[in-house]
Design a protein around this motif. Structure first.
Motif, PDB file in Angstrom:
ATOM      1  N   PRO A 193       0.829  -1.210   0.000  1.00  0.00           N
ATOM      2  CA  PRO A 193       0.000   0.000   0.000  1.00  0.00           C
ATOM      3  C   PRO A 193       0.862   1.258   0.000  1.00  0.00           C
ATOM      4  CG  PRO A 193      -0.040  -1.063   2.149  1.00  0.00           C
ATOM      5  CD  PRO A 193       0.674  -1.996   1.235  1.00  0.00           C
ATOM      6  N   VAL A 194       0.330   2.322  -0.592  1.00  0.00           N
ATOM      7  CA  VAL A 194       1.047   3.591  -0.700  1.00  0.00           C
ATOM      8  C   VAL A 194       0.121   4.710  -0.251  1.00  0.00           C
ATOM      9  CG1 VAL A 194       2.109   5.236  -2.302  1.00  0.00           C
ATOM     10  CG2 VAL A 194       2.527   2.792  -2.578  1.00  0.00           C
ATOM     11  N   THR A 195       0.677   5.690   0.479  1.00  0.00           N
ATOM     12  CA  THR A 195      -0.074   6.879   0.874  1.00  0.00           C
ATOM     13  C   THR A 195       0.543   8.112   0.227  1.00  0.00           C
ATOM     14  OG1 THR A 195       1.261   7.134   2.867  1.00  0.00           O
ATOM     15  CG2 THR A 195      -0.781   5.889   3.074  1.00  0.00           C
ATOM     16  N   ASN A 196      -0.323   9.033  -0.206  1.00  0.00           N
ATOM     17  CA  ASN A 196       0.100  10.299  -0.794  1.00  0.00           C
ATOM     18  C   ASN A 196      -0.744  11.422  -0.210  1.00  0.00           C
ATOM     19  OD1 ASN A 196       2.137   9.364  -2.467  1.00  0.00           O
ATOM     20  ND2 ASN A 196       0.779   9.017  -4.206  1.00  0.00           N
ATOM     21  N   PRO A 197      -0.143  12.577   0.038  1.00  0.00           N
ATOM     22  CA  PRO A 197      -0.926  13.712   0.533  1.00  0.00           C
ATOM     23  C   PRO A 197      -1.704  14.370  -0.605  1.00  0.00           C
ATOM     24  CG  PRO A 197       1.353  14.351   0.265  1.00  0.00           C
ATOM     25  CD  PRO A 197       1.291  12.899  -0.054  1.00  0.00           C
ATOM     26  N   ALA A 198      -2.788  15.030  -0.264  1.00  0.00           N
ATOM     27  CA  ALA A 198      -3.572  15.774  -1.258  1.00  0.00           C
ATOM     28  C   ALA A 198      -4.153  17.004  -0.601  1.00  0.00           C
ATOM     29  CB  ALA A 198      -4.684  14.903  -1.822  1.00  0.00           C
ATOM     30  N   GLN A 199      -3.989  18.160  -1.230  1.00  0.00           N
ATOM     31  CA  GLN A 199      -4.539  19.419  -0.753  1.00  0.00           C
ATOM     32  C   GLN A 199      -5.664  19.825  -1.695  1.00  0.00           C
ATOM     33  OE1 GLN A 199      -3.577  21.205   2.067  1.00  0.00           O
ATOM     34  NE2 GLN A 199      -5.422  22.391   1.661  1.00  0.00           N
ATOM     35  N   VAL A 200      -6.904  19.774  -1.215  1.00  0.00           N
ATOM     36  CA  VAL A 200      -8.059  20.047  -2.044  1.00  0.00           C
ATOM     37  C   VAL A 200      -8.576  21.448  -1.745  1.00  0.00           C
ATOM     38  CG1 VAL A 200     -10.389  19.326  -2.661  1.00  0.00           C
ATOM     39  CG2 VAL A 200      -8.662  17.608  -2.074  1.00  0.00           C
ATOM     40  N   SER A 201      -8.748  22.249  -2.789  1.00  0.00           N
ATOM     41  CA  SER A 201      -9.292  23.600  -2.649  1.00  0.00           C
ATOM     42  C   SER A 201     -10.221  23.852  -3.816  1.00  0.00           C
ATOM     43  CB  SER A 201      -8.151  24.626  -2.627  1.00  0.00           C
ATOM     44  OG  SER A 201      -7.394  24.532  -3.824  1.00  0.00           O
ATOM     45  N   THR A 202     -10.839  25.048  -3.823  1.00  0.00           N
ATOM     46  CA  THR A 202     -11.712  25.390  -4.935  1.00  0.00           C
ATOM     47  C   THR A 202     -10.894  25.535  -6.206  1.00  0.00           C
ATOM     48  OG1 THR A 202     -11.512  27.735  -4.407  1.00  0.00           O
ATOM     49  CG2 THR A 202     -13.374  26.550  -3.445  1.00  0.00           C
ATOM     50  N   GLY A 203     -11.507  25.232  -7.316  1.00  0.00           N
ATOM     51  CA  GLY A 203     -10.794  25.290  -8.588  1.00  0.00           C
ATOM     52  C   GLY A 203     -10.826  23.938  -9.254  1.00  0.00           C
ATOM     53  N   GLU A 204      -9.800  23.637 -10.044  1.00  0.00           N
ATOM     54  CA  GLU A 204      -9.750  22.375 -10.767  1.00  0.00           C
ATOM     55  C   GLU A 204      -9.440  21.212  -9.813  1.00  0.00           C
ATOM     56  OE1 GLU A 204     -10.506  21.791 -13.967  1.00  0.00           O
ATOM     57  OE2 GLU A 204     -11.110  23.913 -14.012  1.00  0.00           O
ATOM     58  N   PRO A 205      -9.924  19.996 -10.149  1.00  0.00           N
ATOM     59  CA  PRO A 205      -9.623  18.826  -9.302  1.00  0.00           C
ATOM     60  C   PRO A 205      -8.123  18.573  -9.212  1.00  0.00           C
ATOM     61  CG  PRO A 205     -11.387  18.331 -10.866  1.00  0.00           C
ATOM     62  CD  PRO A 205     -10.814  19.667 -11.265  1.00  0.00           C
ATOM     63  N   VAL A 206      -7.708  18.051  -8.067  1.00  0.00           N
ATOM     64  CA  VAL A 206      -6.310  17.741  -7.838  1.00  0.00           C
ATOM     65  C   VAL A 206      -5.993  16.380  -8.459  1.00  0.00           C
ATOM     66  CG1 VAL A 206      -4.577  17.284  -6.052  1.00  0.00           C
ATOM     67  CG2 VAL A 206      -6.300  19.074  -5.713  1.00  0.00           C
ATOM     68  N   THR A 207      -4.839  16.233  -9.057  1.00  0.00           N
ATOM     69  CA  THR A 207      -4.403  14.961  -9.630  1.00  0.00           C
ATOM     70  C   THR A 207      -3.362  14.323  -8.726  1.00  0.00           C
ATOM     71  OG1 THR A 207      -4.811  15.711 -11.895  1.00  0.00           O
ATOM     72  CG2 THR A 207      -3.314  13.834 -11.605  1.00  0.00           C
ATOM     73  N   VAL A 208      -3.661  13.109  -8.261  1.00  0.00           N
ATOM     74  CA  VAL A 208      -2.735  12.349  -7.426  1.00  0.00           C
ATOM     75  C   VAL A 208      -2.605  10.947  -8.022  1.00  0.00           C
ATOM     76  CG1 VAL A 208      -2.247  11.404  -5.141  1.00  0.00           C
ATOM     77  CG2 VAL A 208      -3.370  13.631  -5.353  1.00  0.00           C
ATOM     78  N   ASN A 209      -1.437  10.631  -8.535  1.00  0.00           N
ATOM     79  CA  ASN A 209      -1.168   9.317  -9.110  1.00  0.00           C
ATOM     80  C   ASN A 209      -0.437   8.427  -8.103  1.00  0.00           C
ATOM     81  OD1 ASN A 209      -2.278  10.063 -11.629  1.00  0.00           O
ATOM     82  ND2 ASN A 209      -0.335  11.037 -12.212  1.00  0.00           N
ATOM     83  N   PHE A 210      -0.616   7.133  -8.255  1.00  0.00           N
ATOM     84  CA  PHE A 210       0.039   6.167  -7.378  1.00  0.00           C
ATOM     85  C   PHE A 210       0.817   5.151  -8.216  1.00  0.00           C
ATOM     86  CE2 PHE A 210      -3.502   7.695  -4.877  1.00  0.00           C
ATOM     87  CZ  PHE A 210      -2.990   7.795  -3.592  1.00  0.00           C
ATOM     88  N   SER A 211       1.932   4.730  -7.673  1.00  0.00           N
ATOM     89  CA  SER A 211       2.736   3.674  -8.293  1.00  0.00           C
ATOM     90  C   SER A 211       2.991   2.620  -7.233  1.00  0.00           C
ATOM     91  CB  SER A 211       4.059   4.246  -8.812  1.00  0.00           C
ATOM     92  OG  SER A 211       4.835   3.252  -9.426  1.00  0.00           O
TER      93      SER A 211
END
Length: 937
Positions: free
Chosen positions: A85-103
């Motif tokens: 399993p892998v964890t990645n941070p994500a900061q979500v705000s107004t505007g375009e969706p955030v892109t978070v890829n996993f490997s």
């Protein structure tokens, strides 16, 4: 406004797909793709969640996901079976969706994967953290074996599992007996998605491994539907019920979305045994965490033949005994001269008729066509409950042969139909079906589950290219050569209700999981008789044998429809008492309405001395109730018995344990087998990329149920008693009797070792696994005999003779050791496996001169693969690369003109059998090469 108008337009154009499009375009969300770190291939079905929240989703067929979240900071976690399993941070705000890829990287072999079977706790544990040993085998490991049937796939990846195909063994040619730790096929419990899977309708009554037992047909489940298999190598009757003396095999079906296809063609080096297989799995993502997975698979397995050339009598029986006139046996010279004259007559007729002696039996795999369909589904019912279902249909048609009937066997052959004899066929039609439905969820901290599974198996026998010799008076007019011989059936309905809750927090412990449950099971076993011509003797005064040659049909007196009800209750407690000490205890009571109740218990613990070393052990008692098959099966069949001078056909009756004949013999009523299991093991992670487990075990089984040897008619001693009992029951045409009985006690001791490592190489990835099982089974104490029969070894009147003992204790490999390397470098992969099969032994029923020992063998499998498209992989490989065969039968000093006056020792049946049928290590088919294509979309 433009954006709104565009959205409205999309809604009307693509209807139901608009929800996905809208979610992808929301201002507050995350999207991305998950790929394999080694190959770069997109991974469908990966779970992506926001840690600490309730939001989650799975990737689609292209590895893409979209997750709706509110504004804020999140930690996202991607997890998938077989990957770290892998964890990645994500900061979500107004505007375009955030892109978070996993490997994601593949985990360390199978020892780092979370185990489901053997525990009802929600605490995730790998196989190095459990209290009992568990093998976790992923679908990719099964496919990498180059085998297409689940039993054979498991045979080469699970060291304690053993299964070999049988030959000239009636129905057992079509359903492979399988076992764990050298015990019987009916002493291992099979689960499908954690629920009990039904047994087959067939009971093994021929001279094969597992004789007298009833197993579960793993090959009825398409390999393309399997996500992984868990093999619990420990007694688990207290957790899962009867049959789990040796352990539990749990098959988990696929759940992930996307399309996967696996196809294979291949054949034996010898040019026969062609294989064609194609499996298709299609997964659909449903709302929430729901899914629908559909699988269809077709398998063709061609017949193989490793028989030798026949050198025995064909038209004239020159292998006759010494004549006696007025009580005086003929002289040696007269005996040899007479046999020589008969031999010369036979050779002349063989030449005149052009009889072909070469391979006139089929000693090898039966021909099988197999088609299966399975579904696996889950549908959320609100926030904390789900409906789930698993079901399947499997259809199999098989064709096997018996022993050739030669013209000189005048009591068995109608010369007008078959002037040169015939090779009779047994044609099987097997229908297998199951359906599981259930609802589970969580309420006030209790995880609950209610389910019902109905499944069954029907085995139809048809005999072709045969005759009923007692119909010789019909000549060639309307004389049947095909017969319907009857149908066996077994159906099972199991209802379960369970609940579990972790009270760890309330008790100040890390975990304290309590699980309770109730079970109800209904078993139904039936025998339907064949047509009259398949079993009747239409002219007893002629001396001809009645019924279809090779497999006389079931008679109306054999017909039965027996049922029983089983009620059970269990409690299972598992607790991390400290950070180092894990304890599990379980108890189960089961009541059978046909023989009474039974209690089983278990105590297990694991102590973690440090990150690099843990000690674990279990002690438990178990039981296995006699199957309905063992209680109610009866038949009259032609059994070929080794006499030291060849195979002699005998009409043998199998009589129910509760029959008047069995009671006249003094056979006691069947009762449950009782077991006591002990195990002690260590687990170790000395380095981050090395895992080691070593587990020693001892299994004592009391009152083990066996299928007796033949109690033969005779003119004195026990033989005369047998004759009187059979005649008194109107069984004048029957030469011998057999029964099921609790007759022996056994002790099985052994050790399992699994060492795995996955060194990260600069140029690629290498997985190396060494797995070994060493075991020994011994018969202990006195063998119980029928109370009303004296010992009479000369007539073979023993309930459990030396041949039976060897089959139980020596006919499976004493050890199996496997070393596997799996290397991957970008688009190229290679798998190399060495499997060492230990010694096996077979005993003759009476004569030690005919005992055979087969030395250990090393089998090598090798395959290379190339990913020539992102989703398509081509594999070319060979199983048994160096074309290794078992030892040939050595006791082959059968009668020849030069030996007419000498003692004869023959296990080959005049050269027909080159390899043993009664003790097998890995089969006798030789090398096999194949081409495999797999695709994932």
């Amino acid at each position: 406004m433009i954006t709104f108008t565009r959205r409205v337009s999309i809604l009307f154009i693509i209807f139901g797909c608009s929800l996905l499009a809208t979610a992808a375009a929301l201002a507050q969300g995350v999207r991305g793709r998950v790929t394999d770190a080694t190959t770069g291939i997109a991974l469908p079905g990966v779970t992506v969640i926001a840690v600490g929240g309730t939001s989650g989703t799975t990737t689609d067929a292209n590895g893409d996901y979209t997750l709706s979240l509110g504004t804020g900071s999140y930690t996202l976690r991607a997890s998938f079976v077989g990957f770290e399993p892998v964890t990645n941070p994500a900061q979500v705000s107004t505007g375009e969706p955030v892109t978070v890829n996993f490997s994601l990287k593949e985990q360390l072999a199978t020892l780092s994967e979370v185990v489901v079977v053997g525990s009802r706790s929600t605490q995730a544990r790998t196989s190095t953290e459990t209290v009992a040993p568990v093998d976790v085998i992923q679908s990719r490991d099964l496919v990498a074996t180059g085998q297409v049937e689940p039993t054979q796939q498991l045979n080469f990846v699970a060291p304690s599992f053993n299964s070999s195909r049988q030959t000239i063994a009636d129905g057992t040619d079509h359903i492979d007996p399988a076992s764990i730790r050298g015990l019987g096929p009916d002493q291992v419990l099979v689960l499908l998605n954690g629920k009990r899977q039904h047994n087959t309708a067939l009971i093994n009554v021929n001279g094969t491994v597992g004789r007298g037992s009833v197993g579960t047909d793993l090959n009825a489940i398409p390999s393309a539907a399997i996500e992984r298999i868990e093999v619990l190598r420990d007694g688990a009757s207290s957790q899962y019920g009867s049959d789990a003396i040796a352990g539990v095999i749990n098959l988990r079906l696929k759940e992930r979305p996307g399309t996967s296809v696996n196809a294979q063609i291949g054949q034996q080096y010898a040019g026969d045994g062609g294989v064609a297989q194609i499996g298709l799995n299609q997964g659909f993502k449903l709302k929430g965490n729901g899914f629908l997975s559909l699988t269809a698979e077709f398998r063709h397995r061609g017949a193989t033949n490793r028989a030798g050339d026949y050198t025995g009598p064909v038209y004239v029986n020159w292998n006759a005994g010494r004549n006696t006139v007025n009580g005086v046996p003929e002289t040696d010279a007269a005996y040899v001269a007479r046999r020589q004259g008969l031999y010369d007559q036979d050779q002349t007729l063989i030449q005149q008729n052009g009889f072909d002696r070469s391979r006139n039996i089929q000693a090898g795999n039966s021909r099988v066509e197999n088609a299966g369909f399975f579904l696996n589904a889950r549908v959320p019912l609100g926030a904390k409950a789900s409906f789930y279902a698993t079901g399947g249909l499997n259809y199999r048609r098989g064709l096997a042969t018996g022993l050739f009937r030669y013209p000189y066997q005048t009591t068995q052959v109608i010369p007008e139909l078959f002037p040169n004899g015939f090779l009779p066929n047994i044609q099987s039609t097997i229908n297998d079906q199951s359906m599981l439905v259930g609802v589970n969820g969580e309420s006030n901290g209790w995880r609950w589950d209610v389910s019902n599974v109905y499944g069954g198996n029907a085995f139809r026998f048809d005999v072709t290219n045969s005759n009923n010799a007692s119909l010789q008076y019909l000549g060639t007019t309307n004389n049947p050569t095909e017969f319907y011989a009857g149908t066996l059936s077994f159906y099972q309905n199991t209802s379960d209700a369970s609940a579990a809750k972790d009270f760890g927090t309330q008790l100040g412990l890390k975990t304290f999981n309590v699980a309770v449950g109730l079970n109800y099971r209904n078993d139904r076993y039936g025998i339907r008789p064949g047509e009259a011509a398949s079993y009747l003797n239409f002219s007893p005064q002629s001396g001809k044998v009645g019924g279809a040659q090779v497999f006389p049909g079931y008679q109306p007196s054999n017909a039965v429809m027996a049922t029983r009800n089983v009620y059970g209750a269990y409690v299972d407690i598992e607790s991390d008492i400290t950070d180092r000490l894990l304890v599990n205890t379980a108890g189960r009571y089961e009541y059978y309405n046909d023989f009474g109740g039974n209690v089983a218990g278990k105590l297990a613990a694991r102590y973690k001395f440090g990150e690099a070393f843990s000690l674990r052990g279990t002690i438990s008692n178990g039981f296995r109730a006699p199957s309905l098959h063992q209680r109610y099966f009866s038949a009259v069949s032609t059994v070929f018995v080794s006499t030291g001078q060849g195979l002699e056909p005998r009409q043998t009756g199998t009589y129910r344990n509760d029959s008047p004949i069995a009671q006249a013999f003094g056979v006691p009523p069947l009762t449950a087998e009782q077991s006591t299991n002990y195990s002690l093991g260590i687990t170790s992670r000395p380095l981050a990329n090395i895992s080691i487990t070593v587990d020693a075990y001892q299994i004592d089984i009391r009152n083990r149920i066996i299928y007796s040897n033949q109690f033969n008619r005779g003119t004195s001693g026990a033989g005369l008693i047998v004759a009187n009992i059979l005649n008194g029951a109107g069984q004048q045409d029957v030469n011998a009797a057999q029964f099921f009985a609790n007759a022996v006690n056994t002790r099985t001791q052994g050790i399992d070792v699994v060492i795995a490592t996955s060194p990260r190489l600069a140029t690629g990835t290498l997985d190396v696994t060494l797995a070994a099982n060493v075991n020994r089974t011994q018969v202990r104490g006195e063998i119980r005999r029928p109370a009303n029969l004296p010992a009479d070894a000369q007539l073979g009147n023993s309930l459990f003779n030396r041949q039976d003992s060897a089959r139980l204790t020596l006919a499976q490999p004493k050890n199996k050791i496997s070393l596997t390397g799996n290397y991957r470098l970008r688009k190229i992969g290679a798998v190399l496996r060495f499997t060492h099969f230990g010694e096996v032994v077979s005993f003759d029923p009476i004569n030690p001169v005919l005992d055979e020992t087969f030395s250990p063998r090393l089998v090598t499998d090798f395959s290379v693969s190339y990913r020539f498209m992102p989703a398509v992989t081509l594999t070319l490989g060979a199983n048994n690369l160096f074309d290794v065969y078992p030892d040939k039968l050595q006791k082959a000093q059968y009668a020849t003109p030069e030996r007419f006056g000498s003692a004869v020792a023959d296990n080959t049946s005049f050269g027909r059998f080159v390899y043993s049928r009664s003790a097998t290590q890995f089969g006798a088919n030789g090398g096999y090469y194949f081409l495999n294509v797999s695709a994932n979309f």
